[in-house]
Write an enzyme that holds these catalytic residues in place. Sequence first.
Site, PDB file in Angstrom:
ATOM      1  N   HIS A 121      -0.229   4.454   7.347  1.00  0.00           N
ATOM      2  CA  HIS A 121       0.326   5.088   6.159  1.00  0.00           C
ATOM      3  C   HIS A 121       0.639   6.557   6.436  1.00  0.00           C
ATOM      4  O   HIS A 121      -0.036   7.210   7.231  1.00  0.00           O
ATOM      5  CB  HIS A 121      -0.650   4.971   4.993  1.00  0.00           C
ATOM      6  CG  HIS A 121      -1.060   3.562   4.719  1.00  0.00           C
ATOM      7  ND1 HIS A 121      -2.163   2.992   5.301  1.00  0.00           N
ATOM      8  CD2 HIS A 121      -0.494   2.605   3.949  1.00  0.00           C
ATOM      9  CE1 HIS A 121      -2.272   1.732   4.898  1.00  0.00           C
ATOM     10  NE2 HIS A 121      -1.272   1.476   4.078  1.00  0.00           N
ATOM     11  N   ASP A 130      -3.369   7.592   8.707  1.00  0.00           N
ATOM     12  CA  ASP A 130      -4.366   6.702   9.289  1.00  0.00           C
ATOM     13  C   ASP A 130      -3.808   5.736  10.330  1.00  0.00           C
ATOM     14  O   ASP A 130      -4.462   4.778  10.703  1.00  0.00           O
ATOM     15  CB  ASP A 130      -5.057   5.898   8.186  1.00  0.00           C
ATOM     16  CG  ASP A 130      -4.066   5.085   7.364  1.00  0.00           C
ATOM     17  OD1 ASP A 130      -2.900   4.966   7.778  1.00  0.00           O
ATOM     18  OD2 ASP A 130      -4.449   4.563   6.307  1.00  0.00           O
ATOM     19  N   SER A 141       0.811  -1.222   0.000  1.00  0.00           N
ATOM     20  CA  SER A 141       0.000   0.000   0.000  1.00  0.00           C
ATOM     21  C   SER A 141       0.840   1.266   0.000  1.00  0.00           C
ATOM     22  O   SER A 141       0.313   2.349  -0.264  1.00  0.00           O
ATOM     23  CB  SER A 141      -0.954   0.009   1.199  1.00  0.00           C
ATOM     24  OG  SER A 141      -0.236  -0.067   2.413  1.00  0.00           O
TER      25      SER A 141
END
Length: 356
Positions: free
Chosen positions: A321, A318, A41
Amino acid sequence: MEEHWKLVYVIGILALGFAVKSNADGSISCGFPAIYNFGDSNSDTGGISATLNEILPPNAEGIKLPYLSAYMDSIGTNFRHGANFATGGSSVRPPGFSPFNLGIQISQFIQFKARTTTLYNRLSLNRRIPLSISNLPRPAEFSQALYTFDIGQNDLGHGFQTMSEKQVRDSIPDIIGEFSKAIHILYKEGARFFWIHNTGPLGCLPYNVIYGKKPGNVDKNGCVKAQNEAAMEFNKQLKNKITWLRTQLPFAKFTYVDVYSAKYDLINNAKKLGFVDPFNFCCGSFYGYHINCGKKATVNGTVYGNPCDHPSNHISWDGIHYSETANMLVSNRILNGSLSDPPVSIQDACHHQTDI
């Protein structure tokens, strides 16, 4: 609002990697015609959204640069200048948080290369077929492209949730070995230029601080020591493996990028850089290792989930990240070569250190 799957240093890689120009010393920068990215991610530009859970806009608004098209996104994709095989939650080896481990991503690339090459050649020979080659990669450019990697964090993260600290550290050689196999496969497919990120300070992610912090196991900045030590050991072995790969793959050119240092410096200098507490993230609540921005959850008496008013004041978006602002600062440091081995910018990643 920012969105964590599409991170800004990927955009920087695209902008700089495609730029063909002379350097200040008169040398010619590489001007890579395409980029093929593999990872999790930290560099996913829509893969996991296209396959598992749609992530709605706005997505990192204001950058005004195109994302590298995700391989698994069938809507509006353009592969003329490469493809992104990274997906959120991916690891080098299974099991992990995602089914799309590095081995799967490499298999996807091989299929992508074979099928697009066949289609390009067919369309080039038969102009009557009502399809355009404008969105397809050029077969000759696969060997001229830059191959980028940012993966390994989830191998350690998943390990710390399912194994002891010793077992996590003992697993690192096998993880690095699987990574090496992937490089060898790409080399056989014609890849020559590799830009490889090490893994970041895992123990400084707010998620891991919330769930992993115990008396005596944090460093001076409040990060979980055991997790950062595992990340540093991973990076040490990764760097050693790249040194070995240089001796085994004589036509390849590797750039090892110390993302760990860039990210830890943000944590260490958060206040000086104008950030709030580095463990105070902007938006999200946790269910296992999944993030739900806008959905409230209470952990140890603290309510998480509501988005903050000023995302640019936060290092973490978050809890797992980094924010757009933090990633911009990281990208500024890693793209210019100051944290690379050899110390070359991304524009010069096609050159050996002795070539420039």
